[in-house]
Design a protein around this motif. Structure first.
Motif, PDB file in Angstrom:
ATOM      1  N   GLY A  56       0.813  -1.211   0.000  1.00 17.20           N
ATOM      2  CA  GLY A  56       0.000   0.000   0.000  1.00 17.20           C
ATOM      3  C   GLY A  56       0.846   1.260   0.000  1.00 17.20           C
ATOM      4  O   GLY A  56       2.071   1.221  -0.144  1.00 17.20           O
ATOM      5  N   THR A  57       0.189   2.384   0.176  1.00 19.04           N
ATOM      6  CA  THR A  57       0.864   3.684   0.133  1.00 19.04           C
ATOM      7  C   THR A  57       1.271   4.138   1.531  1.00 19.04           C
ATOM      8  O   THR A  57       0.495   4.054   2.475  1.00 19.04           O
ATOM      9  CB  THR A  57      -0.063   4.751  -0.489  1.00 19.04           C
ATOM     10  N   VAL A  58       2.513   4.604   1.640  1.00 21.97           N
ATOM     11  CA  VAL A  58       3.027   5.166   2.895  1.00 21.97           C
ATOM     12  C   VAL A  58       3.177   6.665   2.682  1.00 21.97           C
ATOM     13  O   VAL A  58       3.967   7.105   1.840  1.00 21.97           O
ATOM     14  CB  VAL A  58       4.385   4.551   3.280  1.00 21.97           C
ATOM     15  N   VAL A  86       5.735   4.998  -1.679  1.00 27.39           N
ATOM     16  CA  VAL A  86       5.917   6.111  -0.743  1.00 27.39           C
ATOM     17  C   VAL A  86       5.558   7.426  -1.427  1.00 27.39           C
ATOM     18  O   VAL A  86       6.006   7.702  -2.536  1.00 27.39           O
ATOM     19  CB  VAL A  86       7.371   6.189  -0.235  1.00 27.39           C
ATOM     20  N   THR A  87       4.724   8.213  -0.778  1.00 32.24           N
ATOM     21  CA  THR A  87       4.396   9.553  -1.278  1.00 32.24           C
ATOM     22  C   THR A  87       4.813  10.562  -0.206  1.00 32.24           C
ATOM     23  O   THR A  87       4.753  10.274   0.989  1.00 32.24           O
ATOM     24  CB  THR A  87       2.893   9.712  -1.567  1.00 32.24           C
ATOM     25  N   PRO A 105      -4.394  13.067   6.556  1.00 32.43           N
ATOM     26  CA  PRO A 105      -3.931  11.676   6.610  1.00 32.43           C
ATOM     27  C   PRO A 105      -2.438  11.564   6.353  1.00 32.43           C
ATOM     28  O   PRO A 105      -1.950  11.955   5.303  1.00 32.43           O
ATOM     29  CB  PRO A 105      -4.748  10.987   5.503  1.00 32.43           C
ATOM     30  N   ALA A 106      -1.714  11.067   7.330  1.00 30.78           N
ATOM     31  CA  ALA A 106      -0.263  10.892   7.211  1.00 30.78           C
ATOM     32  C   ALA A 106       0.144   9.672   8.016  1.00 30.78           C
ATOM     33  O   ALA A 106      -0.507   9.314   9.005  1.00 30.78           O
ATOM     34  CB  ALA A 106       0.468  12.130   7.722  1.00 30.78           C
ATOM     35  N   ASP A 107       1.207   9.027   7.585  1.00 33.00           N
ATOM     36  CA  ASP A 107       1.713   7.853   8.295  1.00 33.00           C
ATOM     37  C   ASP A 107       2.947   8.180   9.126  1.00 33.00           C
ATOM     38  O   ASP A 107       3.139   7.650  10.210  1.00 33.00           O
ATOM     39  CB  ASP A 107       2.065   6.745   7.288  1.00 33.00           C
ATOM     40  N   VAL A 108       3.795   9.065   8.579  1.00 34.33           N
ATOM     41  CA  VAL A 108       5.063   9.399   9.240  1.00 34.33           C
ATOM     42  C   VAL A 108       5.249  10.909   9.239  1.00 34.33           C
ATOM     43  O   VAL A 108       4.895  11.595   8.276  1.00 34.33           O
ATOM     44  CB  VAL A 108       6.253   8.754   8.489  1.00 34.33           C
TER      45      VAL A 108
END
Length: 278
Positions: A56-58, A86-87, A105-108
């Motif tokens: 998936g997308t990170v 990765v975006t 929405p963010a992961d890191v």
């Protein structure tokens, strides 16, 4: 058959029987060990198959000064995890922090200062405790050849020079202001930029004579600018913290990306770009 012969034969049969029992016992142990080993291998294989794969997308929110390094790490990450992508959202750390606390929405989140990371942690939007993964130091960026002959930080305060600074809310701007305050200097810049790349671009476009950026940005610009180091910059070195966002849509991907950044491989890429070790 004599009595003596009968006794001797009885002893021989008992020894032979004992050996047979021993051999059978050893065989049983060997079989048991083998079965145990197979079971262990089977369990290990099952655990390996059950391990979560990164896909998936990170989505990574990162300080603008990390653009070149993180873009290189993106290639490594996607190569090691074929199912992942990765975006990035690069920009001023203060703006990125505000976006995250507003629900973006963010992961890191990788910030250029503990202060901007604190905005996220205070809002309860970070998973766990952020960790410092690199540090960065200021440097003056001038036009190639340094036509204005700038040799130190105080030169920037002299009349006739157009200087660009990062906004005071941005980590690179806060660091520059810290140096100005420590040296009791005043500087009215030609412009305040929202991130360090904006300040650097002002020099590249010849809109200003100099800007205060990070060493990593001067290095990334190559021959487009020339760097002037100044000892006062040691008084304002920025720590860069990184953390997984609490409501990360891709928690496994976030953890894996952070692991890469902090790994020897990731640190090699970052130090090569000019970042200092934490």
């Amino acid at each position: 058959m004599t009595t003596r012969s009968a006794i001797r034969r009885s002893r021989t049969l008992r020894v032979a029987g004992g050996l047979t029992v021993a051999v059978l016992a050893l065989g049983g142990c060997s079989s048991s060990d083998s079965d145990s080993s197979k079971k262990s291998d089977g369990e290990s294989g099952s655990a390996s198959k059950d391990a979560k794969k990164v896909s998936g997308t990170v989505t990574v929110f990162a300080a603008a000064s990390l653009k070149e390094s993180f873009t290189e790490l993106k290639k490594t990450f996607e190569k090691e995890n074929p199912g992942a992508k990765v975006t990035f959202n690069f920009g001023g750390s203060d703006g990125l922090a505000a976006s995250i606390t507003s629900g973006a929405p963010a992961d890191v989140f990788a910030a250029a200062s503990p202060k901007t990371m604190k905005t996220v942690t205070d809002a309860g939007d970070a998973q766990g405790t952020p960790s410092t993964f690199v540090r960065n130091q200021l440097e003056i960026a001038t036009l190639p050849g340094n036509p204005k002959k700038i040799t130190n930080f105080e030169d920037l305060t002299k009349g006739g020079l157009k200087v660009a600074l990062c906004a005071k809310e941005v980590p690179c701007g806060a660091a520059a202001q810290k140096v100005l305050d420590a040296e009791h200097l005043k500087l009215t810049p030609a412009s305040y930029e929202q991130d360090v790349k904006g300040a650097l671009t002002k020099v590249e476009l010849k809109e200003v004579d100099a800007s205060v950026v990070y060493k990593t940005d001067v290095k990334a610009a190559g021959g487009k600018v020339e760097g002037v180091e100044f000892p006062e910059s040691k008084k304002a070195i920025n720590d860069y913290p990184i953390a997984q966002v609490k409501k990360a849509p891709n928690a496994e991907g976030a953890a894996a990306f952070i692991d890469l950044v902090k790994s020897p491989q990731g640190q090699k890429v970052l130090t090569k770009a000019g970042f200092l070790k934490p």
